[in-house]
Structure formats: structure tokens, C-alpha cells
Design an enzyme around this catalytic site. Structure first.
Site, mmCIF file in Angstrom:
data_model
loop_
_atom_site.group_PDB
_atom_site.id
_atom_site.type_symbol
_atom_site.label_atom_id
_atom_site.label_comp_id
_atom_site.label_asym_id
_atom_site.label_seq_id
_atom_site.Cartn_x
_atom_site.Cartn_y
_atom_site.Cartn_z
ATOM 1 N N ARG A 1 0.859 -1.184 0.000
ATOM 2 C CA ARG A 1 0.000 0.000 0.000
ATOM 3 C C ARG A 1 0.893 1.231 0.000
ATOM 4 N NH1 ARG A 1 -3.831 2.523 4.815
ATOM 5 N NH2 ARG A 1 -1.940 3.659 5.304
ATOM 6 N N TYR B 1 -2.722 12.270 6.480
ATOM 7 C CA TYR B 1 -3.021 11.084 7.280
ATOM 8 C C TYR B 1 -2.491 9.848 6.558
ATOM 9 C CZ TYR B 1 -5.673 7.681 9.982
ATOM 10 O OH TYR B 1 -6.029 6.626 10.776
ATOM 11 N N ASP C 1 -4.971 3.867 -0.132
ATOM 12 C CA ASP C 1 -6.076 4.148 0.793
ATOM 13 C C ASP C 1 -6.467 5.631 0.672
ATOM 14 O OD1 ASP C 1 -7.877 4.239 2.851
ATOM 15 O OD2 ASP C 1 -6.582 3.251 4.319
ATOM 16 N N HIS D 1 -8.941 6.887 2.465
ATOM 17 C CA HIS D 1 -9.436 7.256 3.798
ATOM 18 C C HIS D 1 -10.726 8.074 3.742
ATOM 19 C CE1 HIS D 1 -5.097 6.485 5.008
ATOM 20 N NE2 HIS D 1 -5.796 5.700 5.773
ATOM 21 N N GLU E 1 -8.877 1.974 -1.774
ATOM 22 C CA GLU E 1 -9.610 1.702 -0.522
ATOM 23 C C GLU E 1 -10.377 2.931 -0.040
ATOM 24 O OE1 GLU E 1 -7.036 -0.015 2.411
ATOM 25 O OE2 GLU E 1 -8.149 0.907 4.052
ATOM 26 N N GLU F 1 -13.518 -0.971 6.687
ATOM 27 C CA GLU F 1 -12.841 -1.021 7.984
ATOM 28 C C GLU F 1 -13.637 -0.341 9.085
ATOM 29 O OE1 GLU F 1 -9.154 0.935 6.796
ATOM 30 O OE2 GLU F 1 -9.687 2.648 8.038
ATOM 31 N N ARG G 1 -13.584 -5.180 3.813
ATOM 32 C CA ARG G 1 -12.470 -5.047 4.762
ATOM 33 C C ARG G 1 -12.909 -5.058 6.224
ATOM 34 N NH1 ARG G 1 -9.137 -1.324 5.239
ATOM 35 N NH2 ARG G 1 -7.389 -2.728 5.392
ATOM 36 N N GLU H 1 -4.262 -7.066 5.623
ATOM 37 C CA GLU H 1 -3.340 -5.958 5.915
ATOM 38 C C GLU H 1 -2.380 -6.361 7.039
ATOM 39 O OE1 GLU H 1 -5.335 -2.441 7.303
ATOM 40 O OE2 GLU H 1 -3.602 -1.167 6.923
ATOM 41 N N TRP I 1 -17.240 15.064 3.747
ATOM 42 C CA TRP I 1 -17.391 13.650 3.423
ATOM 43 C C TRP I 1 -17.432 12.856 4.697
ATOM 44 C CZ3 TRP I 1 -12.435 13.590 5.229
ATOM 45 C CH2 TRP I 1 -11.548 14.566 4.744
HETATM 46 O O1 KDG Z 1 -8.146 3.592 13.612
HETATM 47 C C1 KDG Z 1 -8.195 3.900 12.242
HETATM 48 C C2 KDG Z 1 -7.047 3.242 11.520
HETATM 49 O O2 KDG Z 1 -6.981 1.880 11.809
HETATM 50 C C3 KDG Z 1 -7.192 3.390 10.035
HETATM 51 O O3 KDG Z 1 -7.321 4.726 9.674
HETATM 52 C C4 KDG Z 1 -6.016 2.783 9.312
HETATM 53 O O4 KDG Z 1 -7.082 3.204 7.236
HETATM 54 C C5 KDG Z 1 -6.374 2.487 7.901
HETATM 55 C C6 KDG Z 1 -5.885 1.244 7.322
HETATM 56 O O5 KDG Z 1 -6.327 0.938 6.217
HETATM 57 O O6 KDG Z 1 -5.081 0.568 7.959
HETATM 58 MG MG MG Z 2 -7.882 2.128 5.579
#
Ligand code: KDG
Ligand code: MG
Length: 402
Positions: free
Chosen positions: A147, A159, A210, A212, A236, A262, A283, A339, A402
Site C-alpha cells: 500500500r 493522514y 487508501d 481514507h 480503498e 474497515e 475489509r 493488511e 465527506w
Molecule cells: O483507527 C483507524 C485506523 O486503523 C485506520 O485509519 C487505518 O485506514 C487504515 C488502514 O487501512 O489501515
Molecule cells: Mg484504511
């Protein structure tokens, strides 16, 4: 086999973890992860104040009935706090069942569907050059799926990217930090990042990215389309999924595979996404989506629609969750990828475990149960230390939309 004790252990060996330990009258115990990043004590209280009194005296062997009892009996269903607490009980009961049967949990789940669990690593950099170095490093460690995240020109803090040379850690101590976000800067930059990665490393490596949840559906469609030449393994969390139908728009415009889930807690969070084949990878995690029992139901629904699993495995999920995920991954037919964000040495010492990593694959081991433990005396030396996920605002200070 009655449950005679259940207790919650909160520890912070560098980051916070909440663990449930369930003990039977025979002295067998099981562990379940109950960590909800940034909201840990809410789950600890839900367990200690509301669930533990219900567990005492129950039959530890009745995993499915206990799940239904806690889910339906509470009247208030779903949500991350409730489902993480139920997950902890469920995981601990599977651990106990494995220990009593003298079998690793994956054998109770139908046995191994594969030799080992393919995992993906993280390569993060403050800029593209650093990201390239990070990819090379993970390749050296044997990963074949990586990733890639990078700082974005014009955005001070991104982030998913570590700072000050430290590995990326999702939560920050010392209050809530605020990041600024520019969708335009991101959308311009991200195809260039992957163009460079492909030109450095060629086509054979599987690349993931990702988002996010930082885009609207039409922006996510644009990102997916722009990334097509670099044939990602997945994109992702392109957009939040409260509106599952929003993913139709992304799907209409791009063939970049989509992974999501997630933050989901239940099968109802992904029912439409799966049934309409709006995603390619689900996920959901053992800890946040109701435990091994509920994850198996999500995987079974996904299997009907050619959706594979891709369990979240960030460092805020404890080694107890990682062990449970690996047993699930090894057994479930429609597994995709797992992951892998290795924990710190401190964390690994508090949670001794049997699972291993080798050349891009992991295995949960052959110990009865989950093959993970907690050193309670050591855990007690690391008191809870509040930490939060950062908040995002747009460049003009508006909270993001968002
Ligand atoms: O607590 C949130 C994290 O686990 C997350 O933001 C990490 O996006 C993440 C990932 O794909 O590992
Ligand atoms: Mg993630």
C-alpha cells in the site's frame, strides 16, 4: 462449561488496547480484542458494566447463542461500541473452544483453504522519493503487495504518513490534532505518485492505495479512472459508505477495484455494496464487526457475489485481533488479502503470539485456540494514555463534507 470470570484489561504499550479475558470453571481462558481507536474506554465500560454480569454462569461453549443473546437481547443493536464489545466476547469464546478441542481455531472454522495468508505492507513517505524508498524496503522484506501513501504537495500533513522518521501510527497523543485537506491537490498528485512507482518497480508488484474516505463519489470516480493505467490491486475507502448506493456512481466510471469496510460494524453496512457488486473487497475486521462469527456471515454473503475479504489490520487492532483474523483468513474460501502493519516490540511483548510472517505471507500457527496470550503483569505497567485520530478541515477551515 460455565463462565466464572470475565475482566477487561486496558493497557498502553505505546498505544492503547482493550482486551477481554473470559475464564471458565475449568480454568480455561480465552481472549478477545475490544479496541476501538480513540474511544477505547466506551467499549471497556460497555463490557465491564453491561456485558460481564450477563456472561457469568453462561455456557462458554454456546458461541452462536451468546452472540444472538448479546446482539438481540440488548434491544439497542449495532454501532461500533456494541459490536466491538460483542466481538471481544465472541473471539474469546472461539479461543476457549479451540483450547478445549485442542485445535487451532482455523480447524474449527472448516480447516485451511490455503497454505498461508497473503499480506500487504505499508510504504509511506513524506514525498514521492521517500515513498519510492519505502516500497523498495518492503520489497526487501519479501512483501509482494504494498500500500503506497505519500505526503501531498501543498498539504502540510497527510493522514497515513508517518512524521519525524517514525512509522505511521493512526492515533496521536496530546489532544486532537487538525489536518487541512485539498481534494484538488490530491487528485492532481495521486496519479503522478503511482506513475512514478510503476516506472521504478514495473508491473509485477501489487499496489494498493487508501483514500481514507476523503472524496465525494464523483471525485472518487475521477481518482479511480486516473489510476487505471497503474492497475491498482485496490483503491480503498474512496468515499464514505453511509449511502451504499453512492458506490454505483464510482462503479459506472472506473474499473479500478474498490475495497471498503474497515469502519463497518455489521453485515447491514455492506449488504447493498456486496449484493450489487459495487465493491471487490470487504475489509470488515474481527474486532469492529462482531467477531469471528459475524465476519463469517459477511464472508458467506460476499462469496455469493464474487467479493473477496481483505481484513483491516492496522496497529490499533491488537495482536489478539490479528491472530483471530489470520485464523479466519486461512479458513475462509473467498479470502483476498490481509493488511499487515507490524506492532512495536513493546506490544508484541505484552501479547506473546504464535503467528509468524515470512516472505509476504503470515500463518496463525498450530497452537490450540488463537495462539495469542496477554502478560497481565506487564500490561499493568502501561496505563491508559488518551490518543485521538486527527480531524480534517478543508483549506478554508470548513469541516470536511465527506
Ligand atoms: O483507527 C483507524 C485506523 O486503523 C485506520 O485509519 C487505518 O485506514 C487504515 C488502514 O487501512 O489501515
Ligand atoms: Mg484504511
Amino acid at each position: 462449561m460455565r463462565i466464572v470470570d470475565a475482566r477487561v484489561i486496558v493497557t498502553c504499550p505505546g498505544r492503547n488496547f482493550v482486551t477481554l479475558k473470559v475464564v471458565t470453571e475449568d480454568g480455561v481462558y480465552g481472549l478477545g480484542d475490544a479496541t476501538l481507536n480513540g474511544r477505547e474506554l466506551a467499549v471497556a465500560s460497555y463490557l465491564t458494566d453491561h456485558i460481564v454480569p450477563l456472561l457469568i454462569g453462561r455456557d462458554a461453549r454456546a458461541i452462536e447463542d451468546t452472540w444472538q443473546y448479546l446482539y438481540k437481547g440488548a434491544y439497542w443493536r449495532r454501532g461500533p461500541v456494541t459490536m466491538s464489545a460483542i466481538a471481544a466476547v465472541d473471539t474469546a469464546l472461539w479461543d476457549i473452544k479451540g483450547k478445549v478441542a485442542n485445535l487451532p481455531v482455523y480447524q474449527l472454522l472448516g480447516g485451511a483453504s490455503r497454505e498461508a495468508v497473503r499480506v500487504y505492507a505499508h510504504a509511506n513517505g513524506l514525498d514521492v522519493d521517500q515513498a519510492v524508498k519505502a516500497v523498495a524496503h518492503q520489497l526487501d522484506l519479501g512483501y509482494t503487495a504494498i500500500r503506497v501513501q505519500s505526503g501531498i504537495p501543498g498539504i502540510r500533513s497527510t493522514y497515513g504518513v508517518g512524521r519525524d522518521g517514525r512509522p505511521y501510527e493512526p492515533a496521536e497523543k496530546g489532544g486532537v490534532s487538525e489536518h487541512r485537506w485539498s481534494t484538488e491537490a490530491y487528485l492532481t498528485f495521486v496519479p503522478r505518485l503511482f506513475e512514478r512507482i510503476r516506472s521504478e518497480f514495473g508491473d509485477d508488484l501489487d499496489l494498493l492505495h487508501d483514500v481514507h474516505h476523503r472524496l465525494t463519489p464523483i471525485e472518487a470516480a475521477r481518482a479511480g479512472k486516473a489510476l487505471e493505467p497503474y492497475h491498482l490491486f485496490w483503491m480503498e475507502d474512496p468515499t464514505p459508505a453511509e449511502q451504499q448506493s453512492a458506490f454505483r456512481l464510482i462503479r459506472q466510471h472506473t474499473v479500478t477495484p474498490i475495497a471498503v469496510g474497515e469502519v463497518f460494524n455489521s453485515i447491514f453496512d455492506c449488504q447493498q455494496l456486496i449484493q450489487e457488486q459495487l465493491i471487490d473487497y470487504i475489509r470488515t475486521t474481527v474486532v469492529h464487526a462482531g467477531g469471528i462469527s459475524h465476519l463469517r456471515k459477511i464472508a458467506a454473503l460476499a462469496e455469493l457475489h464474487q467479493v473477496r475479504t481483505g481484513s483491516h489490520g492496522a496497529t490499533d487492532l491488537s495482536p489478539v485481533c490479528m491472530a483471530a483474523a489470520l485464523h479466519f483468513d486461512l479458513s475462509v474460501h473467498n479470502f483476498g488479502i490481509q493488511e499487515h502493519m507490524p506492532h512495536t516490540a513493546e506490544t508484541d511483548t505484552v501479547f506473546p503470539h504464535e503467528y509468524t510472517y515470512q516472505s509476504g505471507f503470515m500463518h496463525p500457527g498450530e497452537s490450540p485456540g488463537l495462539g495469542v496470550d496477554i502478560d497481565e503483569a506487564l500490561a499493568a505497567q502501561y496505563p491508559y494514555d488518551p490518543a485521538y485520530l486527527p480531524v480534517n478541515r478543508r483549506m478554508d477551515g470548513t469541516m470536511h463534507d465527506w
